[in-house]
Design a protein around this motif. Sequence first.
Motif, PDB file in Angstrom:
ATOM      1  N   ALA A  78      -3.676  -2.849  -6.014  1.00 53.30           N
ATOM      2  CA  ALA A  78      -4.411  -4.100  -6.184  1.00 53.30           C
ATOM      3  C   ALA A  78      -3.779  -4.968  -7.260  1.00 53.30           C
ATOM      4  O   ALA A  78      -3.701  -6.200  -7.114  1.00 53.30           O
TER       5      ALA A  78
ATOM      6  N   SER B 130     -10.657  -8.986  -2.441  1.00 48.91           N
ATOM      7  CA  SER B 130     -10.504  -9.808  -3.637  1.00 48.91           C
ATOM      8  C   SER B 130      -9.455 -10.892  -3.419  1.00 48.91           C
ATOM      9  O   SER B 130      -9.631 -12.037  -3.853  1.00 48.91           O
ATOM     10  N   ARG B 131      -8.374 -10.540  -2.751  1.00 49.40           N
ATOM     11  CA  ARG B 131      -7.356 -11.557  -2.489  1.00 49.40           C
ATOM     12  C   ARG B 131      -7.907 -12.661  -1.587  1.00 49.40           C
ATOM     13  O   ARG B 131      -7.633 -13.844  -1.794  1.00 49.40           O
TER      14      ARG B 131
ATOM     15  N   TYR C 224      -6.876  -1.614  -2.184  1.00 47.65           N
ATOM     16  CA  TYR C 224      -5.651  -2.303  -2.613  1.00 47.65           C
ATOM     17  C   TYR C 224      -5.841  -3.806  -2.763  1.00 47.65           C
ATOM     18  O   TYR C 224      -4.876  -4.553  -2.893  1.00 47.65           O
ATOM     19  N   GLY C 225      -7.088  -4.266  -2.752  1.00 50.53           N
ATOM     20  CA  GLY C 225      -7.363  -5.638  -3.161  1.00 50.53           C
ATOM     21  C   GLY C 225      -7.479  -6.664  -2.063  1.00 50.53           C
ATOM     22  O   GLY C 225      -7.475  -7.865  -2.346  1.00 50.53           O
ATOM     23  N   TYR C 226      -7.643  -6.232  -0.810  1.00 49.61           N
ATOM     24  CA  TYR C 226      -7.681  -7.197   0.294  1.00 49.61           C
ATOM     25  C   TYR C 226      -8.834  -8.188   0.154  1.00 49.61           C
ATOM     26  O   TYR C 226      -8.636  -9.415   0.211  1.00 49.61           O
TER      27      TYR C 226
ATOM     28  N   ALA D 149     -12.660  -1.496  -4.356  1.00 54.31           N
ATOM     29  CA  ALA D 149     -11.772  -2.616  -4.034  1.00 54.31           C
ATOM     30  C   ALA D 149     -10.519  -2.210  -3.276  1.00 54.31           C
ATOM     31  O   ALA D 149      -9.838  -3.067  -2.698  1.00 54.31           O
TER      32      ALA D 149
ATOM     33  N   GLU E  25     -12.546   0.507  -8.679  1.00 50.21           N
ATOM     34  CA  GLU E  25     -11.931   1.423  -7.724  1.00 50.21           C
ATOM     35  C   GLU E  25     -11.744   2.778  -8.383  1.00 50.21           C
ATOM     36  O   GLU E  25     -11.282   2.862  -9.521  1.00 50.21           O
TER      37      GLU E  25
ATOM     38  N   ASN F 105      -0.908  -6.631  -5.651  1.00 52.44           N
ATOM     39  CA  ASN F 105      -1.294  -7.606  -4.639  1.00 52.44           C
ATOM     40  C   ASN F 105      -2.003  -8.821  -5.209  1.00 52.44           C
ATOM     41  O   ASN F 105      -2.082  -9.857  -4.535  1.00 52.44           O
TER      42      ASN F 105
ATOM     43  N   SER G 274       0.855  -1.183   0.000  1.00 54.72           N
ATOM     44  CA  SER G 274       0.000   0.000   0.000  1.00 54.72           C
ATOM     45  C   SER G 274       0.892   1.233   0.000  1.00 54.72           C
ATOM     46  O   SER G 274       2.120   1.132  -0.023  1.00 54.72           O
TER      47      SER G 274
ATOM     48  N   LEU H 262     -12.622  -5.875 -10.149  1.00 55.17           N
ATOM     49  CA  LEU H 262     -12.307  -4.913  -9.103  1.00 55.17           C
ATOM     50  C   LEU H 262     -12.591  -3.509  -9.627  1.00 55.17           C
ATOM     51  O   LEU H 262     -11.986  -3.070 -10.626  1.00 55.17           O
TER      52      LEU H 262
END
Length: 343
Positions: free
Chosen positions: A242, A216-217, A212-214, A210, A233, A245, A176, A231
């Motif tokens: 994202a 989704s990960r 930084y994609g937490y 979304a 954003e 990541n 991030s 995603l």
Amino acid sequence: MASPHDPRAAALDSFIARHPGILAGGGPAAVFRALPGAYLDALPPRPVHYYQTDKPGADALARLGLEVRTDEPASPASLCLVFATKHKEEVLHHYARAAALLDEGGSLIVSAANDLGAPSLERRCAELMGGVETYSKHKCRVFLARKDPAKLDRGLLETWLQGGDWHGIADTGLMSRPGLFSWKALDLGSRLLARHLPDDLAGRGADLGAGYGYLSREILARPRQIAELHLFESEHKALDAARRNLEGHPAAQFHWADVTLGLPVSRLDFVVTNPPFHTGRAALSALGRAFVRAGLAALKPGGRLFLVANRHLPYEPEIEALGARAATLAEAEGFKVILALKH
């Protein structure tokens, strides 16, 4: 997200009106977190790097015929304008980037809202540049500094330059940087939502806001049959994070977009979202409700929307009014997880 009549731009316009010619000169210029405003007409013909990574803000400038860029200014400049955001570390980084780019004698002009820390930001700018001239209007402060290499605090310059770089979030493996929501640590609401996502998610889905994609990960890390995960954003820097990541996940698709305008996908099996509900420091539940509407509209009949929100925000009536059924899956730490089932 900036309003169409952002007081920071209005304050800068007033400052320029009191100081005719302050933007004069033909050298290159850079505008950090650029906003619409009358100051744009006051800029004489010159190369200008308009830097804005917020999608609604970038679109507002593009409608004025300006070329908007999402890469930070990196070329020498005789003038730098900085519109301060609520993210202090990002603002300090922009100060340092501007100071590094400015020619000797070049001008740094900052516009900052009082309720987002203008007095403190003014002091910090003075520490870096060796002094500032200040003007107050529209509940904002505008301060001007000239680059004098003998007065520049080079220690602060290097520290603040590095402060805008990528940082790892402890114990997560996620990257991030300043300027993103919850950039130093995982948001409690998102963690709660992740813990209550079912194992039977499959098919095509979306993550609205979304970051930084937490989330989704977390979805892609479990043994699920995910064909597509979109995603969405509005902050380009967050989308870049994202991408980092989620590198290596073929199902992930990335969209720099304003969710409130609707989604370019349809008949989704599921949607997850931790919707924003602030602009600056003001609560704006209408923003979250727009996310709910967009998410439900993109689902197929029988599709599910999983939402986390502050416990006091009344999203359930919005969900029911849109013809879906709402159920609370969990409540903890001031948050609630809501399941909305589309009929």
